[in-house]
Design an enzyme around this catalytic site. Structure first.
Site, PDB file in Angstrom:
ATOM      1  N   HIS A 107       0.846  -1.199   0.000  1.00 39.41           N
ATOM      2  CA  HIS A 107       0.000   0.000   0.000  1.00 39.41           C
ATOM      3  C   HIS A 107       0.878   1.245   0.000  1.00 39.41           C
ATOM      4  O   HIS A 107       1.951   1.276   0.607  1.00 39.41           O
ATOM      5  CB  HIS A 107      -0.973  -0.018   1.186  1.00 39.41           C
ATOM      6  N   ASP A 119       5.837   3.248   7.032  1.00 36.60           N
ATOM      7  CA  ASP A 119       4.508   2.703   6.762  1.00 36.60           C
ATOM      8  C   ASP A 119       3.809   3.562   5.701  1.00 36.60           C
ATOM      9  O   ASP A 119       3.058   4.453   6.044  1.00 36.60           O
ATOM     10  CB  ASP A 119       3.711   2.691   8.064  1.00 36.60           C
ATOM     11  N   GLU A 152      -5.314   1.648   2.286  1.00 38.21           N
ATOM     12  CA  GLU A 152      -5.102   0.555   3.254  1.00 38.21           C
ATOM     13  C   GLU A 152      -5.372   1.040   4.667  1.00 38.21           C
ATOM     14  O   GLU A 152      -5.940   0.317   5.490  1.00 38.21           O
ATOM     15  CB  GLU A 152      -3.667   0.020   3.128  1.00 38.21           C
ATOM     16  N   GLU A 153      -4.950   2.275   4.940  1.00 35.90           N
ATOM     17  CA  GLU A 153      -5.078   2.811   6.288  1.00 35.90           C
ATOM     18  C   GLU A 153      -6.531   3.092   6.677  1.00 35.90           C
ATOM     19  O   GLU A 153      -6.817   3.392   7.828  1.00 35.90           O
ATOM     20  CB  GLU A 153      -4.255   4.097   6.425  1.00 35.90           C
ATOM     21  N   ASP A 178       4.812  -4.713   3.793  1.00 34.61           N
ATOM     22  CA  ASP A 178       4.357  -3.615   4.656  1.00 34.61           C
ATOM     23  C   ASP A 178       5.340  -3.469   5.816  1.00 34.61           C
ATOM     24  O   ASP A 178       5.570  -4.421   6.564  1.00 34.61           O
ATOM     25  CB  ASP A 178       2.949  -3.905   5.186  1.00 34.61           C
TER      26      ASP A 178
END
Length: 302
Positions: A107, A119, A152-153, A178
């Site tokens: 992501h 991240d 994704e978050e 990830d």
């Protein structure tokens, strides 16, 4: 990594060590006139470019600029899921036309605080470096596609939308990256049925003298969209081996002391490129390339 706290019980046997060693030992030699590739420097530079983006569009632009440099055609797929709009980026690396699909992804979105370097610009950069290796020497047994997921978050929305799309092709395997930013250990989310890949990565890790920790307990990220659909998937992180137990404790609702570095960095103002350590990046990516080549060569995966 998404803040959804879903964990799965551990389970993973081991097979096909010989296939892994065979695949590693038969790597094609580099051309004598080719300059040595500094994979770690390229990875770090790409993380910096992606994480410098002030919004998701700028992060996507950094990715597509690198894809253009590599001569890889890409396409944007807009989606709506759970009332939110995003766009995934898809890239076909090619392969035998009638071969099964290997999907590799990460992501590229981030939370609103920080720069999303760990991240997950780190995972994006790992996919881009692996793509370069697989383009240079394609897998003989699989077509390869790359995916860079949005949102994704917000609950794995990009990967969930892709999996749910009508007529979507089920991959032979989805490999997710990830949090791939530092440390001495490849941490693998390895569900039941992936023993061949586990053994191949374990063999390659031993040759590269890098730690390897497979198991089903792992933070929630895009592999879950595939597993919930009954599709095979794994995830990889590069972290300090000493962090793993503490990370799992945090996702189990506990508060280990001291908190592992990952949990101090992600989703914080401090998630920027200064936290990265490329020391083991090249070795980790060599391990994963060798592992995927061994997996590709196994007759059961053709």
């Amino acid at each position: 990594m998404t803040p959804i706290s879903i964990l799965r019980p551990r389970l993973a046997p081991a097979l096909l060590l010989g296939a892994a060693l065979f695949a590693i030992s038969t790597q094609a030699p580099a051309r004598a006139d080719a300059p040595p590739a500094d994979v770690a420097a390229a990875w770090q530079s790409q993380v910096e470019r992606v994480s410098a983006g002030t919004d998701t569009a700028a992060r996507a632009a950094a990715i597509t600029a690198r894809l253009d440099q590599l001569g890889l055609p890409w396409q944007e797929e807009a989606f709506e899921h759970d009332g939110k709009h995003g766009r995934n980026l898809l890239v076909d690396l090619g392969g035998p036309q009638d071969a099964p699909l290997l999907l590799i992804g990460a992501h590229y979105d981030r939370v609103e605080v920080g720069h999303g370097a760990t991240d997950n610009a780190s995972g994006v950069a790992a996919v881009l470096e692996l793509a370069q290796a697989l383009k240079a020497r394609p897998l003989p047994g699989h077509r390869v596609r790359l995916a860079f997921w949005d949102l994704e978050e917000h609950g794995l929305l990009g990967s969930r939308a892709w999996v749910a799309a009508p007529g979507q092709e089920k991959p032979a395997l989805y490999v997710n990256f990830d949090v791939f930013g530092w440390g001495d250990t490849l941490w693998m989310m390895a569900p039941d049925g992936q023993a061949a890949l586990v053994d191949a990565v374990r063999a390659a890790s031993a040759l590269e003298r890098i730690g390897f920790s497979p198991g089903e307990k792992y933070p929630p990220t895009d592999h879950l969209a595939f597993l919930r659909a009954g599709w095979p998937a794994v995830s990889f992180s590069l972290v300090g081996g000493e962090e793993i137990d503490g990370i799992l404790q945090v996702f189990a609702g506990q508060k280990p002391e001291p908190a592992p570095k990952v949990m101090r960095v992600i989703h914080s103002p401090g998630d920027d490129a200064s936290q990265l350590d490329p020391g083991n990046i090249a070795a980790a990516l060599r391990v994963l390339e060798a592992g995927l080549r061994a997996w590709d060569a196994a007759p059961a995966n053709r």
